[in-house]
Design a protein around this motif. Structure first.
Motif, PDB file in Angstrom:
ATOM      1  N   GLU A 197       4.782  10.646   3.836  1.00 55.24           N
ATOM      2  CA  GLU A 197       3.725   9.645   3.836  1.00 55.24           C
ATOM      3  C   GLU A 197       2.491  10.084   3.049  1.00 55.24           C
ATOM      4  O   GLU A 197       1.608   9.289   2.791  1.00 55.24           O
ATOM      5  CB  GLU A 197       3.336   9.236   5.260  1.00 55.24           C
ATOM      6  CG  GLU A 197       2.789  10.353   6.117  1.00 55.24           C
ATOM      7  CD  GLU A 197       3.853  11.068   6.946  1.00 55.24           C
ATOM      8  OE1 GLU A 197       3.473  11.925   7.744  1.00 55.24           O
ATOM      9  OE2 GLU A 197       5.050  10.780   6.782  1.00 55.24           O
ATOM     10  N   GLU A 198       2.423  11.326   2.655  1.00 47.74           N
ATOM     11  CA  GLU A 198       1.315  11.818   1.849  1.00 47.74           C
ATOM     12  C   GLU A 198       1.614  11.728   0.355  1.00 47.74           C
ATOM     13  O   GLU A 198       0.841  12.186  -0.458  1.00 47.74           O
ATOM     14  CB  GLU A 198       1.001  13.265   2.214  1.00 47.74           C
ATOM     15  CG  GLU A 198       0.523  13.447   3.636  1.00 47.74           C
ATOM     16  CD  GLU A 198       0.341  14.904   4.002  1.00 47.74           C
ATOM     17  OE1 GLU A 198       0.802  15.778   3.252  1.00 47.74           O
ATOM     18  OE2 GLU A 198      -0.259  15.168   5.044  1.00 47.74           O
ATOM     19  N   LEU A 199       2.738  11.113   0.020  1.00 48.52           N
ATOM     20  CA  LEU A 199       3.168  11.014  -1.370  1.00 48.52           C
ATOM     21  C   LEU A 199       3.307   9.557  -1.779  1.00 48.52           C
ATOM     22  O   LEU A 199       3.707   8.714  -0.984  1.00 48.52           O
ATOM     23  CB  LEU A 199       4.518  11.711  -1.556  1.00 48.52           C
ATOM     24  CG  LEU A 199       4.579  13.192  -1.188  1.00 48.52           C
ATOM     25  CD1 LEU A 199       6.013  13.676  -1.274  1.00 48.52           C
ATOM     26  CD2 LEU A 199       3.678  14.001  -2.088  1.00 48.52           C
ATOM     27  N   ILE A 200       2.974   9.285  -3.024  1.00 47.80           N
ATOM     28  CA  ILE A 200       3.139   7.953  -3.586  1.00 47.80           C
ATOM     29  C   ILE A 200       4.155   8.061  -4.715  1.00 47.80           C
ATOM     30  O   ILE A 200       4.021   8.921  -5.586  1.00 47.80           O
ATOM     31  CB  ILE A 200       1.804   7.414  -4.112  1.00 47.80           C
ATOM     32  CG1 ILE A 200       0.848   7.226  -2.944  1.00 47.80           C
ATOM     33  CG2 ILE A 200       1.997   6.114  -4.881  1.00 47.80           C
ATOM     34  CD1 ILE A 200      -0.525   6.770  -3.325  1.00 47.80           C
ATOM     35  N   PRO A 201       5.159   7.189  -4.721  1.00 50.83           N
ATOM     36  CA  PRO A 201       6.120   7.219  -5.822  1.00 50.83           C
ATOM     37  C   PRO A 201       5.414   6.974  -7.155  1.00 50.83           C
ATOM     38  O   PRO A 201       4.634   6.027  -7.295  1.00 50.83           O
ATOM     39  CB  PRO A 201       7.085   6.079  -5.488  1.00 50.83           C
ATOM     40  CG  PRO A 201       6.912   5.849  -4.020  1.00 50.83           C
ATOM     41  CD  PRO A 201       5.489   6.186  -3.709  1.00 50.83           C
ATOM     42  N   ALA A 202       5.654   7.836  -8.110  1.00 53.08           N
ATOM     43  CA  ALA A 202       4.998   7.720  -9.413  1.00 53.08           C
ATOM     44  C   ALA A 202       5.340   6.398 -10.088  1.00 53.08           C
ATOM     45  O   ALA A 202       4.483   5.775 -10.717  1.00 53.08           O
ATOM     46  CB  ALA A 202       5.379   8.900 -10.302  1.00 53.08           C
ATOM     47  N   GLN A 203       6.573   5.966  -9.934  1.00 52.22           N
ATOM     48  CA  GLN A 203       6.984   4.695 -10.540  1.00 52.22           C
ATOM     49  C   GLN A 203       6.182   3.531  -9.967  1.00 52.22           C
ATOM     50  O   GLN A 203       5.756   2.636 -10.696  1.00 52.22           O
ATOM     51  CB  GLN A 203       8.487   4.462 -10.334  1.00 52.22           C
ATOM     52  CG  GLN A 203       8.992   3.206 -11.004  1.00 52.22           C
ATOM     53  CD  GLN A 203       8.796   3.249 -12.517  1.00 52.22           C
ATOM     54  OE1 GLN A 203       9.174   4.210 -13.178  1.00 52.22           O
ATOM     55  NE2 GLN A 203       8.199   2.208 -13.071  1.00 52.22           N
ATOM     56  N   GLU A 204       5.924   3.568  -8.671  1.00 52.85           N
ATOM     57  CA  GLU A 204       5.134   2.515  -8.023  1.00 52.85           C
ATOM     58  C   GLU A 204       3.695   2.533  -8.547  1.00 52.85           C
ATOM     59  O   GLU A 204       3.104   1.483  -8.812  1.00 52.85           O
ATOM     60  CB  GLU A 204       5.163   2.735  -6.511  1.00 52.85           C
ATOM     61  CG  GLU A 204       4.584   1.611  -5.697  1.00 52.85           C
ATOM     62  CD  GLU A 204       4.755   1.872  -4.209  1.00 52.85           C
ATOM     63  OE1 GLU A 204       3.741   1.799  -3.493  1.00 52.85           O
ATOM     64  OE2 GLU A 204       5.883   2.154  -3.771  1.00 52.85           O
ATOM     65  N   PHE A 205       3.127   3.717  -8.683  1.00 50.76           N
ATOM     66  CA  PHE A 205       1.774   3.852  -9.229  1.00 50.76           C
ATOM     67  C   PHE A 205       1.722   3.278 -10.650  1.00 50.76           C
ATOM     68  O   PHE A 205       0.805   2.536 -10.993  1.00 50.76           O
ATOM     69  CB  PHE A 205       1.338   5.326  -9.234  1.00 50.76           C
ATOM     70  CG  PHE A 205      -0.039   5.540  -9.775  1.00 50.76           C
ATOM     71  CD1 PHE A 205      -1.148   5.481  -8.951  1.00 50.76           C
ATOM     72  CD2 PHE A 205      -0.231   5.787 -11.135  1.00 50.76           C
ATOM     73  CE1 PHE A 205      -2.421   5.664  -9.464  1.00 50.76           C
ATOM     74  CE2 PHE A 205      -1.503   5.974 -11.652  1.00 50.76           C
ATOM     75  CZ  PHE A 205      -2.600   5.911 -10.813  1.00 50.76           C
ATOM     76  N   CYS A 206       2.709   3.641 -11.453  1.00 52.96           N
ATOM     77  CA  CYS A 206       2.744   3.175 -12.843  1.00 52.96           C
ATOM     78  C   CYS A 206       2.898   1.662 -12.925  1.00 52.96           C
ATOM     79  O   CYS A 206       2.252   1.014 -13.761  1.00 52.96           O
ATOM     80  CB  CYS A 206       3.879   3.859 -13.602  1.00 52.96           C
ATOM     81  SG  CYS A 206       3.583   5.609 -13.865  1.00 52.96           S
ATOM     82  N   THR A 207       3.711   1.099 -12.077  1.00 50.04           N
ATOM     83  CA  THR A 207       3.894  -0.353 -12.055  1.00 50.04           C
ATOM     84  C   THR A 207       2.583  -1.042 -11.688  1.00 50.04           C
ATOM     85  O   THR A 207       2.183  -2.015 -12.329  1.00 50.04           O
ATOM     86  CB  THR A 207       5.001  -0.749 -11.059  1.00 50.04           C
ATOM     87  OG1 THR A 207       6.212  -0.108 -11.440  1.00 50.04           O
ATOM     88  CG2 THR A 207       5.196  -2.252 -11.026  1.00 50.04           C
ATOM     89  N   HIS A 208       1.912  -0.517 -10.680  1.00 55.48           N
ATOM     90  CA  HIS A 208       0.642  -1.090 -10.232  1.00 55.48           C
ATOM     91  C   HIS A 208      -0.419  -1.033 -11.333  1.00 55.48           C
ATOM     92  O   HIS A 208      -1.191  -1.967 -11.511  1.00 55.48           O
ATOM     93  CB  HIS A 208       0.148  -0.366  -8.980  1.00 55.48           C
ATOM     94  CG  HIS A 208      -1.160  -0.860  -8.481  1.00 55.48           C
ATOM     95  ND1 HIS A 208      -1.297  -2.062  -7.833  1.00 55.48           N
ATOM     96  CD2 HIS A 208      -2.403  -0.317  -8.553  1.00 55.48           C
ATOM     97  CE1 HIS A 208      -2.573  -2.239  -7.526  1.00 55.48           C
ATOM     98  NE2 HIS A 208      -3.259  -1.191  -7.943  1.00 55.48           N
ATOM     99  N   HIS A 209      -0.458   0.074 -12.074  1.00 50.02           N
ATOM    100  CA  HIS A 209      -1.476   0.266 -13.113  1.00 50.02           C
ATOM    101  C   HIS A 209      -1.006  -0.142 -14.511  1.00 50.02           C
ATOM    102  O   HIS A 209      -1.730   0.030 -15.485  1.00 50.02           O
ATOM    103  CB  HIS A 209      -1.953   1.724 -13.123  1.00 50.02           C
ATOM    104  CG  HIS A 209      -2.789   2.067 -11.933  1.00 50.02           C
ATOM    105  ND1 HIS A 209      -4.112   1.770 -11.845  1.00 50.02           N
ATOM    106  CD2 HIS A 209      -2.455   2.651 -10.754  1.00 50.02           C
ATOM    107  CE1 HIS A 209      -4.583   2.174 -10.680  1.00 50.02           C
ATOM    108  NE2 HIS A 209      -3.592   2.704  -9.997  1.00 50.02           N
TER     109      HIS A 209
END
Length: 102
Positions: free
Chosen positions: A4-16
């Protein structure tokens, strides 16, 4: 580190709306840390603020090398400001001692 302390990089990239290769480039340059689990890459939550700053620079069409340079210079400025504060505090202390002696 807990999941829960990690964010999927792909999700971050999609959001941004950025390419995942940008995250890889920042990691290779040592500007952020990522965690690879199996086939996925994750960004620790404590890196998100820094990563968002780097994304804003990237959105200004600054390449990774330029971002590295800017990050280095900003860190040097911060170090110098901290040094100035320490020196100022020391000077204030000596001024107070001098005033007491007089």
């Amino acid at each position: 580190m807990k999941t829960e302390e990690l964010i999927p990089a792909q999700e971050f990239c999609t959001h941004h709306q950025i390419d995942l290769s940008f995250i890889y480039s920042l990691t290779d340059a040592g500007l952020i840390q990522t965690i690879r689990r199996e086939e996925s890459v994750f960004v620790p939550v404590n890196e998100i603020s820094n990563l968002e700053k780097l994304v804003r620079l990237y959105e200004l069409d600054i390449n990774v090398e330029g971002i590295e340079t800017i990050t280095y210079l900003l860190q040097k400025i911060d170090d110098m400001q901290q040094h100035i504060i320490r020196l100022s505090n020391q000077l204030r202390m000596y001024e107070e001692v001098t005033q007491e002696v007089l």
